[in-house]
Design a protein around this motif. Structure first.
Motif, PDB file in Angstrom:
ATOM      1  N   GLY A  73       0.811  -1.198  -0.155  1.00 46.40           N
ATOM      2  CA  GLY A  73       0.061   0.014   0.097  1.00 46.40           C
ATOM      3  C   GLY A  73       0.799   1.453  -0.057  1.00 46.40           C
ATOM      4  O   GLY A  73       0.410   2.439   0.308  1.00 46.40           O
ATOM      5  N   HIS A  74       2.214   1.065  -0.524  1.00 50.49           N
ATOM      6  CA  HIS A  74       2.957   2.215  -0.457  1.00 50.49           C
ATOM      7  C   HIS A  74       3.011   3.088  -1.571  1.00 50.49           C
ATOM      8  O   HIS A  74       2.496   2.592  -2.455  1.00 50.49           O
ATOM      9  CB  HIS A  74       4.330   1.829   0.096  1.00 50.49           C
ATOM     10  N   ASP A  75       3.258   4.455  -1.472  1.00 49.21           N
ATOM     11  CA  ASP A  75       3.301   5.370  -2.684  1.00 49.21           C
ATOM     12  C   ASP A  75       4.724   5.464  -3.240  1.00 49.21           C
ATOM     13  O   ASP A  75       5.655   5.836  -2.700  1.00 49.21           O
ATOM     14  CB  ASP A  75       3.209   6.711  -1.998  1.00 49.21           C
ATOM     15  N   VAL A  76       4.856   4.537  -4.464  1.00 48.95           N
ATOM     16  CA  VAL A  76       6.099   4.324  -4.947  1.00 48.95           C
ATOM     17  C   VAL A  76       6.314   4.864  -6.470  1.00 48.95           C
ATOM     18  O   VAL A  76       5.575   4.865  -6.903  1.00 48.95           O
ATOM     19  CB  VAL A  76       6.221   2.707  -5.036  1.00 48.95           C
ATOM     20  N   LYS A  77       7.410   5.423  -6.446  1.00 49.56           N
ATOM     21  CA  LYS A  77       8.035   5.947  -7.819  1.00 49.56           C
ATOM     22  C   LYS A  77       9.215   5.085  -8.329  1.00 49.56           C
ATOM     23  O   LYS A  77      10.296   4.663  -7.399  1.00 49.56           O
ATOM     24  CB  LYS A  77       8.595   7.425  -7.646  1.00 49.56           C
ATOM     25  N   ALA A  78       9.279   4.507  -9.335  1.00 45.59           N
ATOM     26  CA  ALA A  78      10.199   3.496 -10.026  1.00 45.59           C
ATOM     27  C   ALA A  78      10.983   4.398 -10.890  1.00 45.59           C
ATOM     28  O   ALA A  78      10.466   4.634 -11.775  1.00 45.59           O
ATOM     29  CB  ALA A  78       9.562   2.378 -10.528  1.00 45.59           C
ATOM     30  N   PHE A  79      12.554   4.337 -10.520  1.00 47.69           N
ATOM     31  CA  PHE A  79      13.487   4.833 -11.450  1.00 47.69           C
ATOM     32  C   PHE A  79      14.037   3.741 -12.263  1.00 47.69           C
ATOM     33  O   PHE A  79      14.734   3.009 -11.702  1.00 47.69           O
ATOM     34  CB  PHE A  79      14.543   5.349 -10.450  1.00 47.69           C
ATOM     35  N   VAL A  80      13.717   3.858 -13.456  1.00 48.32           N
ATOM     36  CA  VAL A  80      14.096   2.777 -14.383  1.00 48.32           C
ATOM     37  C   VAL A  80      15.153   3.519 -15.527  1.00 48.32           C
ATOM     38  O   VAL A  80      15.242   4.777 -15.726  1.00 48.32           O
ATOM     39  CB  VAL A  80      13.077   2.196 -15.226  1.00 48.32           C
ATOM     40  N   LEU A  81      15.902   2.437 -16.136  1.00 50.34           N
ATOM     41  CA  LEU A  81      17.057   3.210 -16.885  1.00 50.34           C
ATOM     42  C   LEU A  81      16.462   3.637 -18.228  1.00 50.34           C
ATOM     43  O   LEU A  81      15.752   2.610 -18.771  1.00 50.34           O
ATOM     44  CB  LEU A  81      18.206   2.077 -17.445  1.00 50.34           C
ATOM     45  N   TYR A  82      16.649   4.751 -18.726  1.00 50.39           N
ATOM     46  CA  TYR A  82      16.037   5.109 -20.111  1.00 50.39           C
ATOM     47  C   TYR A  82      16.582   4.443 -21.157  1.00 50.39           C
ATOM     48  O   TYR A  82      17.649   4.120 -21.239  1.00 50.39           O
ATOM     49  CB  TYR A  82      16.534   6.746 -20.330  1.00 50.39           C
ATOM     50  N   ASN A  83      15.825   3.945 -22.294  1.00 48.79           N
ATOM     51  CA  ASN A  83      16.201   3.461 -23.364  1.00 48.79           C
ATOM     52  C   ASN A  83      15.063   3.479 -24.417  1.00 48.79           C
ATOM     53  O   ASN A  83      14.111   4.109 -23.851  1.00 48.79           O
ATOM     54  CB  ASN A  83      16.377   1.844 -23.134  1.00 48.79           C
ATOM     55  N   SER A  84      15.497   3.512 -25.719  1.00 48.81           N
ATOM     56  CA  SER A  84      14.761   3.824 -26.824  1.00 48.81           C
ATOM     57  C   SER A  84      13.408   2.983 -27.083  1.00 48.81           C
ATOM     58  O   SER A  84      12.505   2.980 -27.785  1.00 48.81           O
ATOM     59  CB  SER A  84      15.494   4.110 -28.048  1.00 48.81           C
ATOM     60  N   PHE A  85      13.504   1.767 -26.401  1.00 48.95           N
ATOM     61  CA  PHE A  85      12.508   0.766 -26.393  1.00 48.95           C
ATOM     62  C   PHE A  85      11.393   0.810 -25.471  1.00 48.95           C
ATOM     63  O   PHE A  85      10.358   0.254 -25.506  1.00 48.95           O
ATOM     64  CB  PHE A  85      13.090  -0.772 -26.078  1.00 48.95           C
ATOM     65  N   ASN A  86      11.530   1.897 -24.874  1.00 49.79           N
ATOM     66  CA  ASN A  86      10.391   2.046 -23.529  1.00 49.79           C
ATOM     67  C   ASN A  86      10.385   1.030 -22.764  1.00 49.79           C
ATOM     68  O   ASN A  86       9.283   0.775 -22.064  1.00 49.79           O
ATOM     69  CB  ASN A  86       9.315   2.713 -24.321  1.00 49.79           C
ATOM     70  N   SER A  87      11.453   0.372 -22.385  1.00 50.67           N
ATOM     71  CA  SER A  87      11.386  -0.816 -21.555  1.00 50.67           C
ATOM     72  C   SER A  87      11.413  -0.254 -20.324  1.00 50.67           C
ATOM     73  O   SER A  87      12.310   0.309 -19.904  1.00 50.67           O
ATOM     74  CB  SER A  87      12.311  -2.119 -22.180  1.00 50.67           C
ATOM     75  N   TRP A  88      10.728  -0.915 -19.348  1.00 44.45           N
ATOM     76  CA  TRP A  88      10.668  -0.888 -18.000  1.00 44.45           C
ATOM     77  C   TRP A  88      11.449  -2.115 -17.254  1.00 44.45           C
ATOM     78  O   TRP A  88      11.265  -2.269 -16.096  1.00 44.45           O
ATOM     79  CB  TRP A  88       9.620  -0.479 -17.382  1.00 44.45           C
ATOM     80  N   GLY A  89      12.224  -2.694 -18.100  1.00 40.14           N
ATOM     81  CA  GLY A  89      12.690  -4.285 -17.495  1.00 40.14           C
ATOM     82  C   GLY A  89      11.851  -5.062 -16.794  1.00 40.14           C
ATOM     83  O   GLY A  89      10.771  -5.423 -17.595  1.00 40.14           O
ATOM     84  N   TRP A  90      12.402  -5.608 -15.635  1.00 39.88           N
ATOM     85  CA  TRP A  90      11.327  -6.727 -15.333  1.00 39.88           C
ATOM     86  C   TRP A  90      10.131  -6.146 -14.865  1.00 39.88           C
ATOM     87  O   TRP A  90       8.933  -6.862 -14.693  1.00 39.88           O
ATOM     88  CB  TRP A  90      11.862  -7.424 -14.110  1.00 39.88           C
ATOM     89  N   LEU A  91       9.674  -4.651 -14.748  1.00 35.64           N
ATOM     90  CA  LEU A  91       8.647  -4.312 -14.244  1.00 35.64           C
ATOM     91  C   LEU A  91       7.403  -4.449 -15.343  1.00 35.64           C
ATOM     92  O   LEU A  91       6.320  -4.299 -15.240  1.00 35.64           O
ATOM     93  CB  LEU A  91       8.312  -2.910 -13.865  1.00 35.64           C
ATOM     94  N   ASP A  92       7.880  -4.628 -16.611  1.00 35.22           N
ATOM     95  CA  ASP A  92       7.128  -4.772 -17.746  1.00 35.22           C
ATOM     96  C   ASP A  92       6.217  -6.219 -17.427  1.00 35.22           C
ATOM     97  O   ASP A  92       5.144  -6.139 -18.122  1.00 35.22           O
ATOM     98  CB  ASP A  92       7.818  -4.844 -19.179  1.00 35.22           C
TER      99      ASP A  92
END
Length: 336
Positions: free
Chosen positions: A29-48
């Motif tokens: 239930g926490h308020d979370v901001k996820a910092f992911v590495l920018y890439n041109s594929f707009n991939s969020w890594g495992w968060l996808d």
């Protein structure tokens, strides 16, 4: 610290441990901001691969930990920062040590500088058991000497010392979590447990590995995540370095045997010279003391001992042997 009502930034949220931590924080239930590495594929890594109900509650920030401006923008409005973003592959650190200094040391400096400017209430910096090098005594306590036996471990020692320097110099509320070898679903195949599982799952009966004699203290990712949250909540953790380990030592060779048994396979082990570290760089023995974590955090591993290790491996095997997951791994090649 009560995390209720706090805005939490997770750097490296697109990675193995970071994605599990981000998901668990959202589920709590926490308020979370996820910092992911920018890439041109707009991939969020495992968060996808995260469930929609988790992603719907997440704020995503794409940037680069090496960019001080972007880091400060990401941290604006955040009360707590869990800093996991790092380069962690030891073999690649032999090839490109400069990138490890930029990412692990300069990236951490960017976090610390921004936290100081923005008056962040708590920073949890991620260390690694690799900073201890080969154990001089066991179990390894937080007072064990630091030994940079690879460019990776040297960069993490530098980052850790910067974090402690900001605590001492500027009273910045920094805690250092020092996880021992974490394993579980989504881990990169550059790590030994996924390497073993994926080769067997792909039908190979001759498994290519490096050294079998070194020992490790393996932690299932759920225990590591619980450790991060416990450190974030604990006021007693400020200014401290805290091991998160199972206090259970097992060799790589024994780990292979347990995995093969759980998967019901008979295998042959082949030594692949490409997977061997330089002789003086190999960390021969890791075995964590987790007494400080128990005392300060009231944390202890759920997946401890041989029974817990087998349970964690079973859950890991179940995930990797799912064809949809296995297909994302290049099982026929060495992952640096």
């Amino acid at each position: 610290m009560n995390l209720e009502g706090k805005k939490i930034l997770v750097t490296g949220a697109d990675g193995f441990i970071g994605s599990h931590l981000t998901e668990e924080l959202v589920r709590q239930g926490h308020d979370v901001k996820a910092f992911v590495l920018y890439n041109s594929f707009n991939s969020w890594g495992w968060l996808d691969a995260s469930p929609k109900e988790v992603l719907n509650e997440l704020e995503i920030f794409a940037g680069d930990i090496r960019d001080p401006y972007g880091v400060k923008q990401a941290m604006k409005g955040c009360d707590v920062v869990l800093h996991l973003a790092a380069l962690i592959a030891i073999p690649y650190s032999y090839h490109s040590p400069d990138t490890y200094v930029d990412t692990n040391i300069k990236g951490t400096l960017n976090i610390l500088q921004a936290a100081r400017d923005l008056h962040v209430e708590k920073i949890v910096h991620t260390s690694t058991s690799e900073v201890y090098g080969t154990a001089r005594f066991v179990p390894i306590t937080e007072e064990h000497p630091l030994q940079g036996q690879s460019p990776y471990s040297a960069s993490k020692i530098g980052a850790d010392q910067l974090a402690l320097a900001f605590y001492s110099s500027f009273d910045l509320p920094v805690s250092i979590i020092r996880p021992f070898n974490t394993y579980g679903p989504r881990q990169s195949a550059r790590a030994v447990i996924p390497t073993i599982i994926t080769q067997i799952a792909a039908g190979q009966t001759s498994i290519k590995l490096g050294s079998l004699h070194p020992t490790r203290d393996f932690n299932y990712v759920k225990d590591t995540v619980a450790g991060f949250i416990a450190v974030a909540k604990s006021d007693r953790s400020v200014g401290e370095v805290i091991n998160i380990g199972s206090n259970y030592e097992v060799s790589i060779g024994q780990t292979v045997d347990v995995i093969a048994e759980l998967m019901g396979k008979k295998i042959e082990i082949l030594t692949d010279d490409k997977r061997l570290r330089p002789e003086k760089s190999e960390v021969e023995r890791l075995w964590a003391s987790n007494a400080k974590a128990k005392e300060l955090l009231n944390w202890e591993p759920v997946y401890g001992g041989i029974d817990g290790f087998k349970q964690g491996l079973a859950e890991t095997i179940e995930w990797f042997t799912n064809p949809a997951h296995l297909s994302q791994y290049k099982t026929g090649m060495y992952n640096v």
